[in-house]
Design a protein around this motif. Structure first.
Motif, PDB file in Angstrom:
ATOM      1  N   GLY A 153     -48.365 -59.767  13.528  1.00 41.81           N
ATOM      2  CA  GLY A 153     -47.359 -59.242  14.448  1.00 41.81           C
ATOM      3  C   GLY A 153     -46.039 -59.974  14.412  1.00 41.81           C
ATOM      4  N   TYR A 154     -46.077 -61.293  14.130  1.00 43.56           N
ATOM      5  CA  TYR A 154     -44.822 -62.047  14.181  1.00 43.56           C
ATOM      6  C   TYR A 154     -43.779 -61.504  13.203  1.00 43.56           C
ATOM      7  CZ  TYR A 154     -41.720 -65.870  15.280  1.00 43.56           C
ATOM      8  OH  TYR A 154     -40.642 -66.584  15.717  1.00 43.56           O
ATOM      9  N   PRO A 155     -44.176 -61.314  11.932  1.00 35.56           N
ATOM     10  CA  PRO A 155     -43.154 -60.760  11.004  1.00 35.56           C
ATOM     11  C   PRO A 155     -42.651 -59.397  11.464  1.00 35.56           C
ATOM     12  CG  PRO A 155     -45.088 -61.517   9.810  1.00 35.56           C
ATOM     13  CD  PRO A 155     -45.443 -61.570  11.259  1.00 35.56           C
ATOM     14  N   ALA A 156     -43.566 -58.589  11.984  1.00 32.97           N
ATOM     15  CA  ALA A 156     -43.151 -57.262  12.447  1.00 32.97           C
ATOM     16  C   ALA A 156     -42.142 -57.401  13.582  1.00 32.97           C
ATOM     17  CB  ALA A 156     -44.362 -56.467  12.903  1.00 32.97           C
ATOM     18  N   ALA A 157     -42.431 -58.312  14.515  1.00 33.75           N
ATOM     19  CA  ALA A 157     -41.519 -58.532  15.635  1.00 33.75           C
ATOM     20  C   ALA A 157     -40.164 -59.016  15.130  1.00 33.75           C
ATOM     21  CB  ALA A 157     -42.113 -59.547  16.605  1.00 33.75           C
ATOM     22  N   PHE A 202     -43.732 -50.428   6.871  1.00 31.35           N
ATOM     23  CA  PHE A 202     -44.430 -49.186   6.557  1.00 31.35           C
ATOM     24  C   PHE A 202     -45.935 -49.369   6.746  1.00 31.35           C
ATOM     25  CE2 PHE A 202     -46.779 -46.538   3.549  1.00 31.35           C
ATOM     26  CZ  PHE A 202     -46.358 -45.282   3.958  1.00 31.35           C
ATOM     27  N   LEU A 203     -46.449 -50.491   6.242  1.00 33.37           N
ATOM     28  CA  LEU A 203     -47.887 -50.753   6.374  1.00 33.37           C
ATOM     29  C   LEU A 203     -48.295 -50.829   7.842  1.00 33.37           C
ATOM     30  CD1 LEU A 203     -48.728 -53.337   3.575  1.00 33.37           C
ATOM     31  CD2 LEU A 203     -49.539 -50.977   3.829  1.00 33.37           C
ATOM     32  N   ILE A 204     -47.489 -51.552   8.621  1.00 27.43           N
ATOM     33  CA  ILE A 204     -47.817 -51.713  10.038  1.00 27.43           C
ATOM     34  C   ILE A 204     -47.835 -50.356  10.740  1.00 27.43           C
ATOM     35  CG2 ILE A 204     -46.929 -52.589  12.235  1.00 27.43           C
ATOM     36  CD1 ILE A 204     -47.951 -54.910  10.909  1.00 27.43           C
ATOM     37  N   PHE A 205     -46.802 -49.557  10.454  1.00 25.29           N
ATOM     38  CA  PHE A 205     -46.759 -48.257  11.121  1.00 25.29           C
ATOM     39  C   PHE A 205     -47.867 -47.330  10.639  1.00 25.29           C
ATOM     40  CE2 PHE A 205     -42.595 -49.435  12.689  1.00 25.29           C
ATOM     41  CZ  PHE A 205     -42.630 -48.853  13.948  1.00 25.29           C
ATOM     42  N   ALA A 206     -48.195 -47.427   9.346  1.00 24.19           N
ATOM     43  CA  ALA A 206     -49.313 -46.638   8.829  1.00 24.19           C
ATOM     44  C   ALA A 206     -50.585 -47.025   9.569  1.00 24.19           C
ATOM     45  CB  ALA A 206     -49.474 -46.878   7.332  1.00 24.19           C
ATOM     46  N   MET A 232     -34.667 -56.791  -2.918  1.00 29.19           N
ATOM     47  CA  MET A 232     -36.069 -57.201  -3.071  1.00 29.19           C
ATOM     48  C   MET A 232     -36.646 -57.597  -1.713  1.00 29.19           C
ATOM     49  SD  MET A 232     -38.632 -57.740  -5.011  1.00 29.19           S
ATOM     50  CE  MET A 232     -40.222 -58.289  -4.442  1.00 29.19           C
ATOM     51  N   LYS A 233     -35.865 -58.423  -1.001  1.00 27.81           N
ATOM     52  CA  LYS A 233     -36.316 -58.877   0.291  1.00 27.81           C
ATOM     53  C   LYS A 233     -36.406 -57.702   1.261  1.00 27.81           C
ATOM     54  CE  LYS A 233     -35.638 -63.037   2.980  1.00 27.81           C
ATOM     55  NZ  LYS A 233     -34.688 -64.045   3.419  1.00 27.81           N
ATOM     56  N   LYS A 234     -35.424 -56.830   1.146  1.00 27.91           N
ATOM     57  CA  LYS A 234     -35.379 -55.666   2.010  1.00 27.91           C
ATOM     58  C   LYS A 234     -36.576 -54.771   1.732  1.00 27.91           C
ATOM     59  CE  LYS A 234     -32.123 -52.439   3.921  1.00 27.91           C
ATOM     60  NZ  LYS A 234     -31.086 -51.483   3.644  1.00 27.91           N
ATOM     61  N   LEU A 235     -36.899 -54.644   0.454  1.00 31.73           N
ATOM     62  CA  LEU A 235     -38.036 -53.834   0.043  1.00 31.73           C
ATOM     63  C   LEU A 235     -39.307 -54.382   0.672  1.00 31.73           C
ATOM     64  CD1 LEU A 235     -38.283 -51.398  -1.987  1.00 31.73           C
ATOM     65  CD2 LEU A 235     -39.337 -53.052  -3.540  1.00 31.73           C
ATOM     66  N   LEU A 236     -39.413 -55.698   0.621  1.00 28.55           N
ATOM     67  CA  LEU A 236     -40.591 -56.364   1.183  1.00 28.55           C
ATOM     68  C   LEU A 236     -40.715 -56.059   2.665  1.00 28.55           C
ATOM     69  CD1 LEU A 236     -42.548 -58.308  -0.337  1.00 28.55           C
ATOM     70  CD2 LEU A 236     -41.462 -60.156   0.951  1.00 28.55           C
ATOM     71  N   LYS A 237     -39.573 -56.174   3.336  1.00 32.01           N
ATOM     72  CA  LYS A 237     -39.570 -55.927   4.779  1.00 32.01           C
ATOM     73  C   LYS A 237     -39.940 -54.487   5.092  1.00 32.01           C
ATOM     74  CE  LYS A 237     -36.215 -59.324   6.384  1.00 32.01           C
ATOM     75  NZ  LYS A 237     -34.827 -59.505   6.772  1.00 32.01           N
ATOM     76  N   ASN A 238     -39.284 -53.565   4.379  1.00 30.88           N
ATOM     77  CA  ASN A 238     -39.576 -52.159   4.625  1.00 30.88           C
ATOM     78  C   ASN A 238     -41.029 -51.837   4.321  1.00 30.88           C
ATOM     79  OD1 ASN A 238     -37.054 -51.570   5.511  1.00 30.88           O
ATOM     80  ND2 ASN A 238     -36.286 -50.888   3.505  1.00 30.88           N
ATOM     81  N   GLY A 239     -41.517 -52.415   3.236  1.00 30.47           N
ATOM     82  CA  GLY A 239     -42.918 -52.202   2.868  1.00 30.47           C
ATOM     83  C   GLY A 239     -43.839 -52.687   3.956  1.00 30.47           C
ATOM     84  N   TYR A 240     -43.512 -53.858   4.495  1.00 28.01           N
ATOM     85  CA  TYR A 240     -44.363 -54.427   5.535  1.00 28.01           C
ATOM     86  C   TYR A 240     -44.368 -53.536   6.771  1.00 28.01           C
ATOM     87  CZ  TYR A 240     -46.541 -57.812   8.586  1.00 28.01           C
ATOM     88  OH  TYR A 240     -47.398 -58.429   9.437  1.00 28.01           O
TER      89      TYR A 240
END
Lengths: 397, 266, 300
Positions: free
Chosen positions: C98-102, B11-15, B1-9
Motif C-alpha cells: 500500500g505504501y507505494p500506491a499511497a 494498474f496491478l493494484i487497481f486490477a 521508465m520510472k513512470k512506466l513502473l509507477k503506472n504498471g504498479y
C-alpha cells in the motif's frame, strides 16, 4: 468642576454630564426611551457588567465605547434580548423590557458579522421581518425597495448574499434591520470588518441615516474616533463599569479619569499635586489651572499633545530637549524630554531633534482629574486584574 | 521508465481491487452455471432473481429497514445536533466520544452486543430489533454528517431571526434548517446506503424469521454455487456505487461552493 | 431558549443502545443460566477458554509448521494466536503493497491540485460491504474457478487457493488494503513541498530525502493505517467463514459460532471481551505512537 468619580456611576452623573452643557434640559424621563438600572452580569466567576446604569434618550445616537471585554457588547445583547442580566432592570418606554422575548421587542440589531441568511437572496433577507409580520406583498415590495434605496443598493434585489462585498453585506444588514421601522436600532461594531476608507464613508452615512430616520441608534465600538465622529452621547466602559458618560466634546475635553483620557485620543498624563484652588504642581513647577481643589492632594494631570505649544526656551519654566520627530501627515509628532517627563507634542512646525525648547500651555488646557485605578502610577495593578477576553462562543440559544 | 513502473504498479493494484467485482458482474450474465466458463450472454439469472420469493421479500425488508432507519436516525441526529450546540463544551465532548464507540469497536462486537441486549430484555429478534440495530449504527454517521454544518453555521443568524420577529421554533425552521439541509440530505443518503450495505450487524439482530439481502446472499453463498447470487451482488454493487457517487459529488459540491465564493469576492 | 433538552432523547438512546450492550457483553462473560433459567455468577466462560484439558500445538506465525516448535496450548489460545498471526501478516502485506500506491496517488493528487478521480476509485471498494467483496473472490479462487482454469491452459494446477492461510490472507489484504492506503495518502499529501525542497537544498539526494524526510513525516499515516487494517483483520468472521469453507477457525468466527451455533453466550461473551480488550489496547498503543509522532514530526 468635577468631583471624584464614585465607583458606581448613576443616572445622576449622566444628568450632570449632559445637563452641564445644557443640551438636555428635559429630565422628566418621558424622552428616555430606554433606562437601564443597576445591571449586573457574570459569566462564571467573571463579572462582565458591574452595576451599569444609564438611559437612552429618544432619537439620540448613543455609543458604548470601550476596549474588548469591557461589557459593551453584553449590554447591547441585553437590550436585544439575547442575554438576561443577573440583576437590575431595563425599561422600554417605562415598561419592563426584560420579560419581552427578543422577537417581540421593538428593536432591531445590526450584527458585527452581518448575520445575513445565506440561503436567501438580498430581497428576501430584507423582507424577512416584514413577511413575519404578514404584511401585504405590495407593501413589502415597496418597503424593501425603499430600504435598498436608503442603503444605496438598488438593483441588488436578486443577488445572493455570498456575491456581495463586505461593505455591501453591511448595507444589506442595515437595510434588513431598518426596514422593520424599529424604534431603536442596535449596532454591534458594524464597521469592524471594513477597511479604513469604507469605514469613514459608512460613518457619515450612518449618522445621516440616523438623522433622516429619526430613530435611536445604540452603537457599540472600540474605535474612539468612530465614537467621537458619530455620537450624540458616548458611554465609555472598562471592565464592566461605566467610566464616563457625556457628549463627545465633554469626553474629549474633560476626561474624568486617566483611562478615559488615555483611551480617547492621545494624551500626556502625569502625576500632580493640588494644594489650593486653581493651582496645580507638576514637573517641579506650579501652573495656573481652571479647576478647584480636590479632596485629595494627589491628582492626575492631562494635557493633550495638540494643546502644547513649542516656544523659545528662554525664560520658560518648563524646558526640554526634542528627542524624536515623526511626520504624521497633517502634523508632526514630537517627543520633548524634560527632567521629569517626556511630553508628546503635536505641531505643524517641525523642530530638529536635539534642540532645547520651551513648552507652554494655557490654564484651560490643563485638565486636572482625581486619582483613579487607572492613574499611570497605579496602572500595573489593574492590568493584573484584567480579564478582557470574554468569549461569546458559548452562546446559549 | 520510472513512470512506466509507477503506472504498471497502479494498474496491478487497481486490477487487484476491481477484478473480482468485474468478474462477478460479468458472470452474472453467463449462460452456464459454472463460475469459470463463459457460456454466452443471458439475463436468466436476473429473471430468476425477480421470481425468487425469498429474495423479493428480503429486498422488501432491506428497503423498508433502510428507508426507516435513514429517516429516523437522520431526524434524531438533527435534533441532537441542535441540542448539542447549546451544551457546555465538555459535556458535548463526552457525548461525542460515546457516539464514536460504535464506529471504533468491531462490527462483530457491536452486532453481538445488540443481540445480547435484545435477548436480555426479552425482545424476540425480528423486524423491530433489526430496525433498532440499524438506527443504532446509523445515528453516529448521521451526526457526523450533520454536525459539521452546525459548526459552519453563523450563530448570529439565529439571533438575527429572533431579532426580526421569529419565534424560536420559526427561527429553527426558517433559518437553521435551510442552512443544515445539505448535511441532512447527505446523512439521509449515507445512512440509507450503510443500511443496505450492512451484513454483520443485521446477521446478529435479524433472527430467523426475516432476512435482508445481505443475509440472503450469505446463506446462499455458504450453501451452493448459484449464479443468482452473482446477479444480486451485481445489482447491490451498482446500487451502492451510485449512491456513493452521489454522496461524493454532493460533498464535493459543498466545498466547491465555498471555494467559488472566495473566488467571486475579488 | 434552552435547546440542550433536544439532545436528551439521544442521550437516553445512547445509554440503552451503545453503553448498555457493551456492559451486557461483560455481564454475560461472567454469568450463565442454571436449569431453572436463573442467571448466576460464573467464571466458566474464561475457564473453558483457558482450559488445558484439550490442547493443540501453538501455531503463531508458522511456529509449529515452519520452525517445528511444539508448544501445547488450549484450543482457543491457538485460535487467537492464529488470528493474530494472520492479522499481523496481512497488515504487513497491506503496508508493503500500500505504501507505494499511497505515494504514487499522493504525487498524482498533488500534481492535479485537489482530489483526484483515481483516489475516489481507490476508496470506493472500502465502502462496499465485505460480504460482496469476499464472495467475489470465491468465484476466482475455486478449484474450478477462473484462475485455476486460466493456469490450467498452461498445464498447471489446479492449485488449492481456498480454505487455507493463503486464501484467508488474500481475502484480508483485498478487503483492507484501501484502509492502509488512505491515511498514508492523506499524510503524504499534507507534507509541505518546501520541506522536501529544503532537504534537497541541503544536499540530500532523492533516496536520502525519502528516507530522512518523507518517510519519517509519513509515520503517523502508517500508524493509523496499521490501526485501520489490523482491527478488522483481527475480528473478521466473514472472511474465514466464506474463504475458509467452514473448516477454518479464527477468533471472529469462533465467537460467531458460540452465539449463533452453540448458543453458549457465556463463552461467546468471554471471548468477545478478551478480543475487545486486546483490540482496544493495541489501538491505544498505536494511537499513542501516532500522536507522539504527529507531535514531533509534522510541522504546523
Amino acid at each position: 468642576m468635577f468631583n471624584s468619580l464614585k465607583k458606581s456611576p448613576s443616572i445622576k452623573s449622566q444628568d450632570a454630564a449632559n445637563g452641564k452643557k445644557g443640551q438636555l434640559a428635559d429630565s422628566t424621563g418621558s424622552s428616555h426611551i430606554i433606562e437601564l438600572i443597576d445591571i449586573c452580569k457574570s459569566y462564571g466567576d467573571t463579572k462582565v457588567l458591574d452595576d451599569i446604569t444609564f438611559y437612552i434618550r429618544n432619537n439620540e445616537f448613543i455609543t458604548l465605547l470601550g476596549p474588548s471585554g469591557c461589557g459593551k457588547t453584553t449590554t447591547l445583547r441585553i437590550l436585544a434580548g439575547f442575554e438576561q442580566p443577573d440583576s437590575g432592570s431595563v425599561t422600554f418606554e417605562d415598561n419592563d423590557l426584560l420579560v419581552v422575548p427578543p422577537y417581540l421587542r421593538k428593536v432591531n440589531t445590526v450584527f458585527q458579522r452581518y448575520a445575513l441568511f445565506p440561503h436567501l437572496d438580498v430581497k428576501d433577507n430584507i423582507a424577512f421581518g416584514l413577511k413575519l409580520q404578514k404584511l401585504p406583498a405590495s407593501e413589502i415590495a415597496s418597503r424593501v425597495d425603499q430600504a435598498l434605496k436608503m442603503v444605496d443598493l438598488k438593483g441588488y434585489e436578486n443577488r445572493w448574499v455570498d456575491q456581495l462585498s463586505g461593505g455591501q453585506m453591511q448595507r444589506i444588514a442595515i437595510a434588513r434591520a431598518i426596514v422593520n421601522k424599529p424604534q431603536v436600532l442596535l449596532l454591534d461594531e458594524p464597521l469592524g470588518a471594513l477597511d479604513l476608507k469604507m469605514r469613514k464613508e459608512m460613518q457619515i452615512e450612518l449618522k445621516q441615516m440616523q438623522q433622516s430616520l429619526g430613530i435611536t441608534f445604540v452603537y457599540v465600538t472600540h474605535d474612539q474616533e468612530e465614537a467621537l465622529t458619530m455620537s450624540d452621547t458616548i458611554i465609555v466602559m472598562k471592565q464592566g463599569r461605566i467610566q464616563q458618560i457625556g457628549t463627545p466634546t465633554d469626553i474629549y475635553n474633560e476626561p474624568r479619569n486617566a483611562f478615559v483620557a488615555d483611551f480617547i485620543g492621545e494624551s500626556n498624563i502625569l502625576p500632580g499635586r493640588m494644594t489650593q484652588d486653581f493651582e496645580v504642581d507638576f514637573c517641579g513647577h506650579s501652573f495656573v489651572c481652571v479647576d478647584p481643589r480636590f479632596e485629595q492632594e494627589e491628582v492626575d494631570v492631562v494635557i493633550r499633545p495638540e494643546d502644547i505649544q513649542i516656544v523659545s526656551s528662554e525664560g520658560k519654566a518648563l524646558r526640554g530637549v526634542v528627542s524624536s520627530i515623526v511626520f504624521k501627515g497633517v502634523h508632526y509628532e514630537m517627543n520633548v524630554d524634560t527632567d521629569n517627563f517626556s511630553f508628546m507634542v503635536h505641531s505643524t512646525d517641525p523642530v530638529d531633534p536635539g534642540t532645547t525648547v520651551g513648552l507652554h500651555f494655557d490654564p484651560d488646557e490643563i485638565h486636572v482629574m482625581a486619582k483613579s485605578d487607572f492613574s499611570p502610577d497605579r496602572i500595573l495593578t489593574i492590568s493584573d486584574h484584567e480579564n478582557d477576553e470574554i468569549s461569546h462562543e458559548e452562546v446559549t440559544w | 521508465m520510472k513512470k512506466l513502473l509507477k503506472n504498471g504498479y497502479m494498474f496491478l493494484i487497481f486490477a487487484f481491487l476491481y477484478a473480482p467485482v468485474v468478474v462477478l458482474i460479468i458472470f452474472s450474465f453467463n449462460d452456464a452455471k459454472s463460475r469459470a466458463v463463459w457460456g454466452g450472454f443471458t439475463l436468466d439469472w436476473y429473471r430468476k432473481l425477480f421470481q425468487n420469493s425469498d429474495i423479493l421479500s428480503a429486498l422488501r425488508v432491506t428497503l423498508i429497514i433502510a428507508l426507516l432507519s435513514a429517516l429516523i436516525s437522520t431526524f434524531v441526529a438533527a435534533i441532537t445536533c441542535l441540542g448539542l450546540q447549546s451544551m457546555k463544551r465538555r459535556l458535548r465532548g463526552v457525548i461525542m466520544q460515546v457516539t464514536y464507540i460504535p464506529n471504533v469497536s468491531p462490527d462483530l462486537v457491536t452486532g453481538i452486543s445488540l443481540m445480547l441486549l435484545f435477548f436480555f430484555i426479552g425482545l424476540k429478534t425480528g423486524f423491530p430489533t433489526l430496525l433498532m440495530a440499524h438506527i443504532a449504527f446509523n445515528i453516529p454517521y448521521a451526526i457526523l454528517s450533520i454536525s459539521p454544518k452546525f459548526k459552519q453555521l453563523d450563530k448570529n443568524i439565529y439571533e438575527a431571526a429572533l431579532d426580526l420577529g421569529c419565534k424560536p421554533h420559526q427561527a429553527i425552521i426558517k433559518v437553521i434548517l435551510p442552512e443544515i439541509m445539505p448535511g441532512i440530505v447527505t446523512a439521509l443518503i449515507l445512512t440509507f446506503t450503510l443500511s443496505i450495505d450492512d451484513f454483520v450487524i443485521s446477521y446478529f439482530t435479524a433472527g430467523n424469521q426475516i432476512s435482508t439481502l445481505a443475509i440472503t446472499i450469505y446463506s446462499m453463498a455458504r450453501k451452493s454455487v448459484n449464479p443468482q447470487i452473482n446477479a444480486l451482488s451485481a445489482l447491490m454493487f451498482v446500487t451502492v456505487l451510485i449512491l456513493l457517487i452521489i454522496v461524493n459529488i454532493r460533498s464535493g459540491k459543498d466545498s466547491k461552493v465555498k471555494v467559488g465564493t472566495r473566488g467571486g469576492d475579488k | 431558549m434552552r435547546m440542550q433538552k433536544l439532545a436528551a432523547p439521544y442521550i437516553i438512546w445512547m445509554a440503552v443502545f451503545t453503553i448498555a450492550p457493551l456492559l451486557l457483553v461483560a455481564f454475560y462473560a461472567f454469568s450463565a443460566y442454571d436449569a431453572a433459567g436463573n442467571l448466576y455468577f460464573t467464571l466458566q466462560g474464561f475457564r473453558s477458554i483457558f482450559s488445558t484439558e484439550s490442547t493443540v500445538a501453538l501455531d503463531f506465525l508458522g511456529l509449529s509448521s515452519i520452525w517445528h516448535v511444539d508448544l501445547q496450548v488450549p484450543i482457543y489460545i491457538n485460535v487467537f494466536a492464529k488470528s493474530l498471526s494472520l492479522a499481523l501478516v496481512s497488515t504487513l502485506i497491506c503496508l508493503v503493497a500500500g505504501y507505494p500506491a499511497a505515494y504514487i496517488l499522493a504525487q498524482r493528487s498533488k500534481a492535479k491540485k485537489g482530489s483526484s478521480f483515481l483516489l475516489f476509485l481507490f476508496v470506493l471498494p472500502m465502502w462496499m460491504n465485505a460480504l460482496l467483496r469476499t464472495y467475489a473472490w470465491l468465484a476466482l479462487l475455486e478449484p474450478n474457478g477462473i484462475i485455476n482454469s486460466f493456469i490450467g491452459i498452461f498445464g498447471l494446477g489446479p492449485v488449492q487457493f481456498l480454505y487455507n492461510d493463503f486464501g484467508i490472507g488474500l481475502g484480508m489484504v483485498y478487503n483492507y488494503l484501501p484502509f492502509m492506503v488512505l491515511p498514508i495518502h492523506s499524510v503524504l499529501l499534507k507534507i509541505d513541498r518546501s520541506v522536501v525542497e529544503a532537504a534537497e537544498d541541503l544536499g540530500a539526494n532523492k533516496k536520502q530525502t525519502f528516507l530522512k524526510v518523507i518517510f519519517p513525516l509519513s509515520l503517523p499515516g502508517i500508524f493509523s493505517g496499521i490501526n485501520m487494517v489490523f482491527m478488522p483483520a483481527m475480528t473478521t468472521f466473514l472472511i474465514p467463514d466464506l474463504l475458509g469453507g467452514g473448516r477454518y477457525l479464527l477468533i471472529g468466527n469462533a465467537i460467531e459460532r458460540q452465539f449463533m451455533v452453540s448458543r453458549d453466550y457465556t463463552v461467546g461473551s468471554a471471548l468477545s471481551i478478551l478480543l475487545l480488550v486486546f483490540v482496544l489496547a493495541s489501538m491505544r498503543v498505536l494511537t499513542k505512537y501516532e500522536e507522539d509522532n504527529a507531535g514531533g514530526g509534522v510541522l504546523g
